[in-house]
Design a protein around this motif. Structure first.
Motif, short mmCIF file in Angstrom:
data_model
loop_
_atom_site.label_atom_id
_atom_site.label_comp_id
_atom_site.label_asym_id
_atom_site.label_seq_id
_atom_site.Cartn_x
_atom_site.Cartn_y
_atom_site.Cartn_z
N LEU A 157 105.65 130.93 -0.80
CA LEU A 157 105.16 130.96 -2.17
C LEU A 157 106.30 130.69 -3.16
O LEU A 157 106.13 129.94 -4.13
CB LEU A 157 104.53 132.33 -2.45
N LYS A 158 107.46 131.26 -2.90
CA LYS A 158 108.62 131.05 -3.78
C LYS A 158 109.00 129.57 -3.79
O LYS A 158 109.28 129.00 -4.85
CB LYS A 158 109.80 131.90 -3.29
N THR A 159 108.99 128.94 -2.62
CA THR A 159 109.31 127.52 -2.53
C THR A 159 108.29 126.69 -3.29
O THR A 159 108.64 125.73 -3.99
CB THR A 159 109.36 127.08 -1.06
N TRP A 160 107.01 127.06 -3.19
CA TRP A 160 105.95 126.32 -3.88
C TRP A 160 106.12 126.38 -5.39
O TRP A 160 105.98 125.37 -6.09
CB TRP A 160 104.60 126.89 -3.47
N PHE A 161 106.44 127.57 -5.90
CA PHE A 161 106.63 127.71 -7.34
C PHE A 161 107.84 126.92 -7.83
O PHE A 161 107.85 126.38 -8.94
CB PHE A 161 106.77 129.18 -7.73
N GLU A 162 108.88 126.85 -7.01
CA GLU A 162 110.12 126.21 -7.44
C GLU A 162 110.10 124.69 -7.28
O GLU A 162 110.79 123.98 -8.01
CB GLU A 162 111.30 126.78 -6.63
N LYS A 163 109.30 124.19 -6.34
CA LYS A 163 109.30 122.76 -6.02
C LYS A 163 108.30 122.01 -6.91
O LYS A 163 107.14 122.41 -7.01
CB LYS A 163 108.95 122.56 -4.55
N PRO A 164 108.72 120.90 -7.55
CA PRO A 164 107.78 120.13 -8.36
C PRO A 164 106.64 119.56 -7.50
O PRO A 164 106.81 119.30 -6.31
CB PRO A 164 108.64 118.99 -8.93
N VAL A 165 105.49 119.39 -8.13
CA VAL A 165 104.36 118.75 -7.45
C VAL A 165 104.70 117.27 -7.25
O VAL A 165 105.13 116.58 -8.18
CB VAL A 165 103.07 118.89 -8.28
N ASP A 166 104.55 116.78 -6.03
CA ASP A 166 104.92 115.40 -5.69
C ASP A 166 103.95 114.41 -6.32
O ASP A 166 102.75 114.48 -6.11
CB ASP A 166 104.93 115.24 -4.16
N ARG A 167 104.48 113.49 -7.13
CA ARG A 167 103.66 112.45 -7.75
C ARG A 167 103.91 111.08 -7.14
O ARG A 167 103.37 110.08 -7.61
CB ARG A 167 103.94 112.39 -9.25
N THR A 168 104.76 111.00 -6.10
CA THR A 168 105.06 109.70 -5.50
C THR A 168 103.93 109.20 -4.63
O THR A 168 103.83 108.00 -4.36
CB THR A 168 106.35 109.77 -4.66
N SER A 169 103.06 110.09 -4.18
CA SER A 169 101.88 109.71 -3.40
C SER A 169 100.65 110.29 -4.07
O SER A 169 100.11 111.32 -3.64
CB SER A 169 102.01 110.22 -1.96
N PRO A 170 100.21 109.66 -5.17
CA PRO A 170 99.10 110.24 -5.95
C PRO A 170 97.81 110.31 -5.15
O PRO A 170 97.55 109.48 -4.27
CB PRO A 170 98.97 109.27 -7.13
N ALA A 171 97.02 111.32 -5.48
CA ALA A 171 95.72 111.46 -4.84
C ALA A 171 94.83 110.29 -5.25
O ALA A 171 94.99 109.70 -6.33
CB ALA A 171 95.08 112.78 -5.25
N ARG A 172 93.87 109.94 -4.40
CA ARG A 172 92.93 108.87 -4.73
C ARG A 172 92.12 109.26 -5.96
O ARG A 172 91.65 110.38 -6.07
CB ARG A 172 91.99 108.60 -3.56
N ASP A 173 91.99 108.33 -6.87
CA ASP A 173 91.22 108.55 -8.07
C ASP A 173 89.97 107.68 -8.01
O ASP A 173 90.07 106.45 -8.01
CB ASP A 173 92.06 108.21 -9.31
N GLU A 174 88.80 108.30 -7.99
CA GLU A 174 87.56 107.55 -7.81
C GLU A 174 87.34 106.54 -8.94
O GLU A 174 86.87 105.42 -8.71
CB GLU A 174 86.37 108.50 -7.73
N LEU A 175 87.67 106.93 -10.18
CA LEU A 175 87.44 106.03 -11.30
C LEU A 175 88.32 104.79 -11.20
O LEU A 175 87.86 103.67 -11.42
CB LEU A 175 87.69 106.76 -12.62
N ALA A 176 89.61 104.98 -10.89
CA ALA A 176 90.51 103.84 -10.75
C ALA A 176 90.03 102.91 -9.64
O ALA A 176 90.06 101.68 -9.78
CB ALA A 176 91.93 104.32 -10.48
N ILE A 177 89.59 103.49 -8.52
CA ILE A 177 89.09 102.68 -7.41
C ILE A 177 87.83 101.93 -7.83
O ILE A 177 87.66 100.74 -7.53
CB ILE A 177 88.82 103.57 -6.18
N LYS A 178 86.93 102.60 -8.56
CA LYS A 178 85.69 101.97 -9.00
C LYS A 178 85.98 100.75 -9.88
O LYS A 178 85.39 99.68 -9.68
CB LYS A 178 84.83 102.97 -9.76
N LEU A 179 86.87 100.90 -10.86
CA LEU A 179 87.17 99.78 -11.75
C LEU A 179 87.88 98.66 -11.00
O LEU A 179 87.62 97.48 -11.25
CB LEU A 179 88.01 100.25 -12.93
N ALA A 180 88.77 99.01 -10.08
CA ALA A 180 89.45 97.99 -9.29
C ALA A 180 88.45 97.17 -8.49
O ALA A 180 88.57 95.94 -8.38
CB ALA A 180 90.49 98.65 -8.37
N MET A 181 87.45 97.84 -7.91
CA MET A 181 86.44 97.15 -7.10
C MET A 181 85.45 96.38 -7.96
O MET A 181 84.84 95.40 -7.52
CB MET A 181 85.71 98.15 -6.21
#
Length: 208
Positions: free
Chosen positions: A76-100
């Motif tokens: 838990l301590k490590t989780w609070f201290e470590k930034p959330v990783d943005r180098t591998s973004p979660a899939r975004d349905e809206l972005a995928i929809k517009l791309a398609m």
């Protein structure tokens, strides 16, 4: 969403049973990401397997209690201290929809954008109204303090997110209008060598 870390954070406050953890998680986040009891117990079983929680007897009603271990506290301590990783973004349905939708036969992409914009603005208005209610509760002293402050932070993140989405949709529509105008002009004057000549050849330009 890290359910396991959320449960560890709640267990840091003392032993809890599954349904209690679900209720407290949803209270803290305003039920933005609802859980079911099955998810909670599946996660607890994995945490127990990994040595991060341990069973701690039962309460007076016979509910099996779980407590956080030293290993869980370290995680838990490590989780609070470590930034959330943005180098591998979660899939975004809206972005995928517009791309398609780009170049898809029979799809009016501008209509797709306008429909989504209407929904996004409505969601932003709803979140803003809920934020006003949360602030009023805090200022009146009627709130449960910790949970309501946490819910306010979640609401503000949702507001910023929908505001950004609305701006992005405006940008997408403007980009498509410019591309369409360029393609029309090219057809009227005759394309130079190497020019894009069909919708299928269009590739999204870098966002600026």
């Amino acid at each position: 969403m890290s359910i396991r870390h959320g449960l560890l954070a709640l267990l840091e406050r003392g032993p809890r049973y599954g349904s209690q953890l679900r209720t407290e998680f949803e209270s803290r986040t305003g039920s933005t990401w609802p859980l079911n009891v099955g998810q909670v117990y599946t996660t607890l079983n994995r945490l127990e397997r990994d040595g991060m929680v341990a069973q701690d007897g039962e309460d007076e009603a016979g509910h099996a209690l779980y407590r956080i271990t030293d290993g869980g506290r370290a995680e838990l301590k490590t989780w609070f201290e470590k930034p959330v990783d943005r180098t591998s973004p979660a899939r975004d349905e809206l972005a995928i929809k517009l791309a398609m939708a780009v170049g898809a036969p029979g799809v009016d992409i501008r209509a797709v954008i306008q429909s989504q914009r209407h929904h996004t603005v409505k969601a932003m208005q709803d979140y803003t109204r809920l934020k006003a209610q949360a602030l009023a509760a805090l200022e009146s002293g009627e709130s449960r303090e910790r949970d309501d402050v946490a819910w306010l932070l979640v609401l503000e993140q949702l507001i910023f997110q929908t505001e950004a989405e609305a701006r992005w949709l405006d940008h997408c529509e403007a980009r498509l209008i410019r591309l369409s105008a360029t393609a029309t002009a090219a057809k009227e004057t005759g394309p130079p060598a190497g020019a894009v000549t069909s919708a299928e050849d269009v590739r999204p330009a870098p966002l600026r």
